[in-house]
Design a protein around this motif. Structure first.
Motif, PDB file in Angstrom:
ATOM      1  N   ASN A   4      -2.485  -5.743  -9.586  1.00 10.33           N
ATOM      2  CA  ASN A   4      -2.356  -5.993  -8.153  1.00 10.33           C
ATOM      3  C   ASN A   4      -2.584  -4.680  -7.401  1.00 10.33           C
ATOM      4  N   VAL A   5      -3.391  -4.740  -6.363  1.00  9.34           N
ATOM      5  CA  VAL A   5      -3.740  -3.554  -5.579  1.00  9.34           C
ATOM      6  C   VAL A   5      -2.987  -3.570  -4.262  1.00  9.34           C
ATOM      7  N   VAL A   6      -2.406  -2.417  -3.922  1.00  6.40           N
ATOM      8  CA  VAL A   6      -1.769  -2.233  -2.618  1.00  6.40           C
ATOM      9  C   VAL A   6      -2.446  -1.054  -1.930  1.00  6.40           C
ATOM     10  N   ILE A   7      -2.841  -1.255  -0.677  1.00  4.49           N
ATOM     11  CA  ILE A   7      -3.509  -0.211   0.113  1.00  4.49           C
ATOM     12  C   ILE A   7      -2.530   0.285   1.181  1.00  4.49           C
ATOM     13  N   PRO A   8      -1.964   1.484   1.013  1.00  7.38           N
ATOM     14  CA  PRO A   8      -1.087   2.005   2.068  1.00  7.38           C
ATOM     15  C   PRO A   8      -1.916   2.511   3.241  1.00  7.38           C
ATOM     16  N   ALA A   9      -1.534   2.132   4.437  1.00  4.40           N
ATOM     17  CA  ALA A   9      -2.309   2.511   5.629  1.00  4.40           C
ATOM     18  C   ALA A   9      -1.353   2.791   6.776  1.00  4.40           C
ATOM     19  N   ARG A  10      -1.286   4.034   7.207  1.00  3.35           N
ATOM     20  CA  ARG A  10      -0.421   4.376   8.336  1.00  3.35           C
ATOM     21  C   ARG A  10      -1.257   4.942   9.472  1.00  3.35           C
ATOM     22  N   TRP A  39     -10.450  -2.218   1.732  1.00  2.00           N
ATOM     23  CA  TRP A  39     -10.030  -3.555   1.290  1.00  2.00           C
ATOM     24  C   TRP A  39     -11.165  -4.253   0.544  1.00  2.00           C
ATOM     25  N   GLU A  40     -12.383  -4.138   1.060  1.00  2.00           N
ATOM     26  CA  GLU A  40     -13.515  -4.757   0.388  1.00  2.00           C
ATOM     27  C   GLU A  40     -13.784  -4.097  -0.960  1.00  2.00           C
ATOM     28  N   ALA A  41     -13.583  -2.775  -1.038  1.00  2.00           N
ATOM     29  CA  ALA A  41     -13.738  -2.086  -2.322  1.00  2.00           C
ATOM     30  C   ALA A  41     -12.701  -2.586  -3.328  1.00  2.00           C
ATOM     31  N   ALA A  42     -11.478  -2.825  -2.866  1.00  2.00           N
ATOM     32  CA  ALA A  42     -10.424  -3.326  -3.752  1.00  2.00           C
ATOM     33  C   ALA A  42     -10.759  -4.721  -4.256  1.00  2.00           C
ATOM     34  N   GLU A  49      -5.694  -9.512  -9.226  1.00  2.00           N
ATOM     35  CA  GLU A  49      -5.072 -10.771  -8.816  1.00  2.00           C
ATOM     36  C   GLU A  49      -4.803 -10.835  -7.317  1.00  2.00           C
ATOM     37  N   SER A  50      -4.429  -9.697  -6.717  1.00  2.00           N
ATOM     38  CA  SER A  50      -4.126  -9.704  -5.285  1.00  2.00           C
ATOM     39  C   SER A  50      -4.401  -8.339  -4.695  1.00  2.00           C
ATOM     40  N   VAL A  51      -4.670  -8.344  -3.396  1.00  2.00           N
ATOM     41  CA  VAL A  51      -4.846  -7.102  -2.633  1.00  2.00           C
ATOM     42  C   VAL A  51      -3.991  -7.214  -1.384  1.00  2.00           C
ATOM     43  N   HIS A  52      -3.080  -6.262  -1.193  1.00  5.55           N
ATOM     44  CA  HIS A  52      -2.228  -6.225  -0.002  1.00  5.55           C
ATOM     45  C   HIS A  52      -2.457  -4.905   0.738  1.00  5.55           C
ATOM     46  N   VAL A  53      -2.440  -4.967   2.048  1.00  5.15           N
ATOM     47  CA  VAL A  53      -2.399  -3.757   2.875  1.00  5.15           C
ATOM     48  C   VAL A  53      -0.944  -3.542   3.281  1.00  5.15           C
ATOM     49  N   ALA A  54      -0.443  -2.333   3.036  1.00  4.87           N
ATOM     50  CA  ALA A  54       0.942  -1.996   3.384  1.00  4.87           C
ATOM     51  C   ALA A  54       0.926  -1.040   4.567  1.00  4.87           C
ATOM     52  N   THR A  55       1.537  -1.446   5.674  1.00  5.84           N
ATOM     53  CA  THR A  55       1.518  -0.608   6.872  1.00  5.84           C
ATOM     54  C   THR A  55       2.829  -0.759   7.633  1.00  5.84           C
ATOM     55  N   ASP A  56       3.067   0.181   8.540  1.00  7.13           N
ATOM     56  CA  ASP A  56       4.228   0.085   9.429  1.00  7.13           C
ATOM     57  C   ASP A  56       3.778  -0.054  10.883  1.00  7.13           C
ATOM     58  N   ASP A  57       2.482  -0.300  11.071  1.00  2.00           N
ATOM     59  CA  ASP A  57       1.905  -0.284  12.414  1.00  2.00           C
ATOM     60  C   ASP A  57       1.311  -1.654  12.758  1.00  2.00           C
ATOM     61  N   THR A  58       1.720  -2.200  13.883  1.00  2.67           N
ATOM     62  CA  THR A  58       1.251  -3.543  14.255  1.00  2.67           C
ATOM     63  C   THR A  58      -0.235  -3.563  14.579  1.00  2.67           C
ATOM     64  N   ARG A  59      -0.795  -2.426  15.043  1.00  2.34           N
ATOM     65  CA  ARG A  59      -2.229  -2.390  15.330  1.00  2.34           C
ATOM     66  C   ARG A  59      -3.034  -2.558  14.046  1.00  2.34           C
ATOM     67  N   ILE A  60      -2.576  -1.885  12.991  1.00  3.76           N
ATOM     68  CA  ILE A  60      -3.256  -2.018  11.701  1.00  3.76           C
ATOM     69  C   ILE A  60      -3.033  -3.411  11.138  1.00  3.76           C
ATOM     70  N   ILE A  99       0.410  -1.973 -11.095  1.00  5.45           N
ATOM     71  CA  ILE A  99       0.257  -1.920  -9.636  1.00  5.45           C
ATOM     72  C   ILE A  99      -0.625  -0.717  -9.309  1.00  5.45           C
ATOM     73  N   VAL A 100      -1.658  -0.944  -8.532  1.00  5.30           N
ATOM     74  CA  VAL A 100      -2.623   0.101  -8.193  1.00  5.30           C
ATOM     75  C   VAL A 100      -2.475   0.467  -6.723  1.00  5.30           C
ATOM     76  N   ASN A 101      -2.358   1.749  -6.479  1.00  8.69           N
ATOM     77  CA  ASN A 101      -2.323   2.305  -5.135  1.00  8.69           C
ATOM     78  C   ASN A 101      -3.725   2.814  -4.821  1.00  8.69           C
ATOM     79  N   LEU A 102      -4.459   2.048  -4.018  1.00 12.62           N
ATOM     80  CA  LEU A 102      -5.793   2.454  -3.582  1.00 12.62           C
ATOM     81  C   LEU A 102      -5.652   2.935  -2.147  1.00 12.62           C
ATOM     82  N   GLN A 103      -5.694   4.239  -1.959  1.00  8.84           N
ATOM     83  CA  GLN A 103      -5.390   4.781  -0.644  1.00  8.84           C
ATOM     84  C   GLN A 103      -6.454   4.377   0.379  1.00  8.84           C
TER      85      GLN A 103
END
Length: 263
Positions: A4-10, A39-42, A49-60, A99-103
């Motif tokens: 599972n890939v998670v993309i952290p984005a702040r 995201w497309e690269a992920a 199995e899954s790709v999630h974007v993790a953010t704390d910003d509503t614009r993102i 779990i993969v962290n793809l920055q």
């Protein structure tokens, strides 16, 4: 083994505020955001199995949901991408496999870089964390040296032992060399900002104290080394694909040039 890939984005980047939403020109004349390209690269990685974007910003969040991405909202208090990925994994219930962290600033990451990490961890279950390293060619080394001479904080280099376990990561150019002694195959390894973890190691990370060197370098992976845990460096083959991360405004043109070359 599940991946599972998670993309952290702040949004609040010190060097490049709003970086995930930065627009890059594509060869067909259209423009896409940095986070969407990542995201497309992920999604192009086989077996994910899954790709999630993790953010704390509503614009993102709003932007990512507009093109169909799964988004996990995380706390602003997360101190780095690994902490953000750990929180997102907990919220999303990612408790098994890898779990993969793809920055979010690495849209040029080839899928086989991640496949190499998964293969290494599958072959050796003792590996808690793995990350790719790419031997610099003369062009990449020139970019690194240019950044240093211009006072820009750019890509990270890695040094590791004969077993592949990291000795250190730095935003300085390691080991020391200059243009006259670098040669055609410089012994410099560019650390690619992708991390693969076991769920247990990722969860434990947040309980460890932040390291002194982690704070000095601004490199989250040093917390593993400073708390006595190994990081396996996995050599990857670029297969003639140019790789670069977006660390500074000047990197936009470099990435757009690679996108044009790829067509």
């Amino acid at each position: 083994m599940s991946v599972n890939v998670v993309i952290p984005a702040r949004h609040a980047s010190v060097r490049y505020p709003g970086k995930p939403l930065a627009q890059l020109s594509l060869p067909d004349g259209t423009r896409q955001s940095l986070v969407r390209l990542t995201w497309e690269a992920a999604r192009a990685i086989p077996g994910v199995e899954s790709v999630h974007v993790a953010t704390d910003d509503t614009r993102i969040r709003d932007h990512c949901e507009s093109f169909g991405a799964q988004v996990v909202m995380t706390e602003p208090a997360c101190r780095n991408g690994t902490e953000r990925v750990a929180e997102a994994a907990r919220i999303a219930g990612l408790t098994s496999g890898i779990i993969v962290n793809l920055q979010g600033d690495a849209p040029l990451t080839p899928p086989w870089f991640v496949e190499a990490l998964v293969a290494a961890m599958t072959a050796d279950p003792s590996i808690e964390m793995a990350t790719p390293v790419l031997r610099c060619d003369v062009t990449m080394l020139g970019h690194l040296m240019d950044d240093r001479l211009a006072g820009r904080v750019g890509a990270t280099t890695a040094v590791f032992d004969r077993f592949g376990d990291a000795l250190y990561f730095s935003k300085s150019l390691l080991p020391y060399l200059d243009r006259d002694t670098a040669g055609a195959a410089p012994p410099v390894w560019h650390h690619v900002g992708v991390y693969a973890y076991t769920p247990a190691a990722l969860a434990a990370y947040c309980d460890w104290p932040a390291g002194r060197l982690e704070g000095i370098e601004g490199l989250e992976q040093l917390r593993f080394l400073e708390n006595g845990h190994k990081v396996r460096c996995v050599e990857v083959d670029p297969r003639d694909a140019q790789f670069w991360e977006l660390n500074n405004l000047e990197d936009v043109a470099r990435i757009e040039a690679v996108l044009r070359a790829r067509g």
